[in-house]
Scaffold this motif. Structure first.
Motif, PDB file in Angstrom:
ATOM      1  N   GLY A 186       0.835  -1.197   0.000  1.00  0.00           N
ATOM      2  CA  GLY A 186       0.000   0.000   0.000  1.00  0.00           C
ATOM      3  C   GLY A 186       0.863   1.239   0.000  1.00  0.00           C
ATOM      4  N   PRO A 187       0.249   2.420  -0.200  1.00  0.00           N
ATOM      5  CA  PRO A 187       1.032   3.661  -0.323  1.00  0.00           C
ATOM      6  C   PRO A 187       1.635   4.150   0.991  1.00  0.00           C
ATOM      7  N   ASN A 217       6.744   4.573   5.340  1.00  0.00           N
ATOM      8  CA  ASN A 217       6.373   5.067   4.005  1.00  0.00           C
ATOM      9  C   ASN A 217       7.280   4.428   2.951  1.00  0.00           C
ATOM     10  N   GLY A 219       7.212   2.333   0.174  1.00  0.00           N
ATOM     11  CA  GLY A 219       7.201   2.222  -1.286  1.00  0.00           C
ATOM     12  C   GLY A 219       7.765   0.890  -1.737  1.00  0.00           C
TER      13      GLY A 219
END
Length: 242
Positions: A186-187, A217, A219
């Motif tokens: 997910g982002p 976060n 990625g």
């Protein structure tokens, strides 16, 4: 989005000698900032039990997901209240216990002659007071050799065991130099890579046995493996470092 990266060298883990087991602790509430937990990942205890050791004896757990990943040897799981949850698992095997509203259990080395190395992993569950549950599986070498094999997910996708948390756990063992990319699911996800054996490189850090690397976060994470690299990757919901 701002990304935080934290590197946990193996020799900075907390060492505990329990007599029957020597363990290195990556996360615990009593450890310094950055080592208390990584989002819902609250424990990675890397322990080696002596041949024939009988563990801690029967002890309780509540409201925690208890994952045991067998690196080597064989574990015997004992649940006196639910005999169907008792049994053995050998390397490379995984067992998952939803402690929920309460269990009592013990894990012993099932071999009188060989040591047993296991990773004891705890995750905070999605809710408290869940029904206790136990599951296990043995991994097929063809599925994790020179590739990442999903072993844990919230829905049991791709033949994985189910965890009561929004976490995806993958395992791989490599016998060659390789570069692979792991895309977070997910982002806004956290990734935590734990080196079980061998060496590799990720996010600019050289990694060896017992090292950990966490990213918020995240990625996509590029990982370079050397021969005999063996590691776990935790893909976690929006994660902060504590």
């Amino acid at each position: 989005m701002l990304q935080d990266i934290i590197f946990h060298p193996a020799d900075t883990r907390d060492f505990k000698d329990f007599g029957f087991m020597q363990a290195h602790l990556s996360f615990k509430p009593h450890l310094p900032e950055g080592r208390k937990r990584f989002g819902p990942l609250i424990t990675i205890d890397d322990g080696t039990q002596a041949p024939g050791s009988q563990g801690f004896g029967l002890h309780p757990h509540r409201d925690v997901e208890v994952i045991t990943f067998l690196v080597s040897g064989e574990v015997k799981h004992i649940d006196p209240n639910v005999p169907a949850h008792s049994g053995t698992a050998a390397a490379k095997g995984v067992q998952v216990i939803t402690a929920g509203r309460g269990i009592v259990h013990n894990e012993v080395n099932n071999s009188p002659t060989a040591p047993m190395r296991a990773l004891k992993i705890w995750l905070a569950p999605r809710a408290t007071g869940l029904a206790p549950h136990y599951s296990k599986m043995a991994l097929d070498a063809a599925d994790y050799t020179n590739r990442l094999r999903p072993i844990l997910s919230p829905q049991g996708d791709e033949g994985t065991l189910v965890a009561q948390q929004d976490v995806r756990l993958c395992y791989g063992q490599f016998n060659r130099n390789d570069t692979l990319a792991y895309p977070a699911t997910g982002p806004v996800r956290g990734l935590y890579l734990f080196m079980v054996e061998g060496t590799g490189t990720a996010a600019g850090h050289a990694l060896a046995k017992g090292d950990g690397l966490g990213l918020t976060n995240a990625g996509e994470l590029a990982i370079h493996t050397e021969p005999d690299a063996e590691f776990l990757i935790f893909d976690l919901p929006e994660t902060s470092i504590h």
